[in-house]
Design an enzyme around this catalytic site. Structure first.
Site, PDB file in Angstrom:
ATOM      1  CB  VAL A   1     -28.898  80.775 -22.094  1.00 56.16           C
ATOM      2  CG1 VAL A   1     -30.123  81.673 -22.091  1.00 56.16           C
ATOM      3  CG2 VAL A   1     -27.725  81.472 -21.400  1.00 56.16           C
ATOM      4  CB  CYS A   2     -26.643  75.705 -22.201  1.00 59.59           C
ATOM      5  SG  CYS A   2     -28.147  74.769 -22.491  1.00 59.59           S
ATOM      6  CB  THR A   3     -23.917  75.384 -26.627  1.00 62.52           C
ATOM      7  OG1 THR A   3     -22.871  75.954 -25.850  1.00 62.52           O
ATOM      8  CG2 THR A   3     -23.548  75.484 -28.102  1.00 62.52           C
TER       9      THR A   3
END
Length: 209
Positions: free
Chosen positions: A178-180
């Site tokens: 996951v990331c922004t």
């Protein structure tokens, strides 16, 4: 008198750009025409941008750039702004849209499969055996994170190649990155697959969505 409402957009696209400098000039003119502030980075591998403008101008900007082939399938992630998110407009060329420092990667071919937020939620509900590998910077993770999260301790995304050895124990585990906004995950999973990670996924359109 109605108070002006503002919108912030976050977007990226991995696509080959033959002449980043020429492309930059065009994109800056369009953003200026709609009075936008923020930043767009342009590289031979694609684009990565965050802009703010009035709600009407953002809507018009998106309509205008979609006339270009590279923007047709771009997901513009939107959130409420206040007109003060950025002080100026900056459109620049860079060697990479998001710096990893491992050379050219075939992202379209090697990025991990996407899973939706709804699919991830079901994985939690079923108590599946998986971990979440958060590829945001360490200070961002401190603001909030998913259960089952592994924090690789990245000060910057470019630190990831140096953390591979510490993450080797996850090579045969089911891993959801996951990331922004998903750009780091698309690129990061290419590197992880290259390094032998087998059961990889990434959260579609990122935590922002």
């Amino acid at each position: 008198m109605n108070q002006e409402t503002y919108t912030v957009i976050l977007f990226y696209k991995f696509a080959k750009i033959k002449n980043p400098e020429k492309f930059k000039i065009r994109q800056k003119k369009i953003a200026e025409a709609f009075g936008l502030t923020g930043r767009m980075l342009i590289a031979k591998e694609g684009i990565n941008g965050t802009f703010e403008g009035t709600a009407n101008n953002i809507k018009a900007y998106i309509k205008e750039v979609r006339k270009q082939a590279i923007f047709k399938e771009v997901v513009f992630k939107q959130s409420a702004g206040n007109g003060k998110a950025f002080t100026k407009l900056m459109v620049k060329t860079r060697p990479e849209t998001v710096t990893l420092g491992v050379g050219e990667l075939n992202i379209k071919k090697y990025t991990a499969p996407k899973i939706t937020a709804a699919q991830l939620e079901k994985m939690y509900q079923k108590n599946e055996d998986f971990v979440v590998l958060d590829l945001r910077n360490d200070y961002e993770i401190q603001a909030g994170y998913f259960e089952k999260t592994i924090n690789p301790g990245l000060r910057f995304f470019r630190d990831l190649p140096g953390k591979i050895k510490d993450l080797e124990y996850l090579k045969n585990k089911k891993v959801v990155t996951v990331c922004t906004g998903d750009i780091r995950c698309e690129k990061g999973t290419c590197l992880l697959k290259k390094e032998g990670f087998k059961n990889l996924y990434h959260l579609e359109d990122g935590i922002h969505t």
